[in-house]
Design an enzyme around this catalytic site. Structure first.
Site, PDB file in Angstrom:
ATOM      1  CG  ASN A   2      39.325  47.819  40.334  1.00  0.00           C
ATOM      2  OD1 ASN A   2      39.938  47.292  39.413  1.00  0.00           O
ATOM      3  ND2 ASN A   2      39.071  49.116  40.357  1.00  0.00           N
ATOM      4  CG  ASP A  30      40.685  53.091  48.985  1.00  0.00           C
ATOM      5  OD1 ASP A  30      40.570  54.211  48.435  1.00  0.00           O
ATOM      6  OD2 ASP A  30      40.786  52.029  48.349  1.00  0.00           O
TER       7      ASP A  30
END
EC number: 3.1.2.2
Length: 342
Positions: free
Chosen positions: A26, A215
């Site tokens: 991320n 996810d």
């Protein structure tokens, strides 16, 4: 990939390693939980498929049926190496249990730490007939207790899979102008056309591909709810109810079900529309609960905004999630006390 060999009778353990790249993480540099889940599934698929083809007979591919609860013990970062080791620990007549451990390695310092432990169940499907489940070659156990404990785990997961499938009927509908911190405000869906690169030799989706998409959706729900950096903390049992074939359009949906002071539980399910060469209606293929935590820029846990429930169904799901949270918390405390006494 290396094969250190088995410590005793039975299939050899394997290890798969890969360095974590920017597209695995991320914006804060933490590796996505879905990336790790995909690597875990790949290692499990390799060792279980090898075992199921270790004796003369009809060739097959091992398909993922279930992932037991797995905890993300510590974040993994860009530049670290993920070392995923897999070992078969039990075989029934038609299924294989695989234990997988994930170690993160800093290749500059050599420091290693355990980041994940997971248990996966696979079934062997014939290469000639995707709907035919073959028999699994039996493994040899060093102790009778190992076989008895494995059989107990097998019966427990079999019962839980049945119960989960029976309660899978919910759908997620869009809500107009939802209030912040409500279920409708953060709920999300992703639509994906299943192509050849997503699939096994038999033409159905890799379990790891599905888990990675799940996810991603769960992460979007968590980020919308708390507006901070979030990471996957754990995944409750992931049940693969039915195969998803090439050409299907899948909808991955996620919604917040429960929040504690520092964690969020998100229900995620996958529905498949078989648009190509099959008149079948939409069906529920996969379901699971993901738990996320909110982190500061320094990687410290942050308080999570309380989920605002509005409908009776939302309140019911909140209480069910609270029960799972308290049960997990009690189990973790019992394990810590047991470890302290040893």
């Amino acid at each position: 990939m290396s094969e250190p060999g088995a410590a005793g009778p039975g299939p050899a353990a394997i290890q798969v390693s890969r360095i974590m790249r920017p597209d695995d993480a991320n914006i804060a540099g933490n590796v996505h939980g879905g990336t790790i889940l995909k690597m875990i599934e790949e290692a499990g698929a390799i060792i279980s498929t090898r075992h199921c083809n270790s004796q003369a007979g009809e060739p097959c591919v091992a398909a993922l049926a279930r992932v037991e609860r797995t905890d993300f013990l510590s974040p993994m970062c860009i530049g670290e190496v993920a070392n995923v080791s897999a070992e078969i620990t039990y075989t029934s007549r038609h299924s294989v249990e695989v234990q997988v451990n994930v170690m993160s390695e800093n290749i500059l310092t050599g420091a290693k730490k355990l980041t994940n432990k997971a248990t996966l169940w696979y079934v062997p499907l014939s290469l000639k007939n995707v709907n035919k489940v073959l028999e699994v070659p039996p493994m040899q156990y060093t102790r009778k207790e190992q076989e008895d404990e494995g059989k107990k785990r097998y019966e427990e997961q079999k019962l839980d899979r049945l119960e989960t499938k029976q309660r899978n009927g919910d759908v997620i509908f869009p809500i107009i102008n939802p209030e912040p911190h409500t279920v409708g405000y953060s709920q999300s869906s992703l639509i994906h056309l299943v192509g050849p690169s997503d699939c096994t030799l038999l033409g159905f989706v890799h379990g790891g591909v599905t888990m990675k998409l799940m996810d991603e959706v769960a992460g979007i729900v968590a980020a919308r709810h708390c507006k901070t950096n979030i990471v996957t903390a754990s995944v409750d049992a992931i049940n693969f109810h039915e195969k998803i074939k090439k050409g299907c359009v899948i909808t991955i949906s996620g919604r917040m079900t429960f929040t504690s002071n520092k964690s969020m539980e998100i229900e995620v399910f996958v529905d498949a529309d078989p648009f190509v060469d099959e008149p079948r209606e939409r069906y529920r293929a996969v379901s699971a609960f993901f738990t996320y935590v909110s982190l500061s820029k320094e990687g410290k846990p942050l308080p999570v905004p309380q989920l605002l429930t509005e409908t009776e169904d939302e309140k019911r799901r909140f209480e069910e999630g609270k029960g799972r949270y308290l049960q997990t918390k009690a189990k973790r405390q019992a394990q810590m006390q047991q470890a302290a006494q040893q």
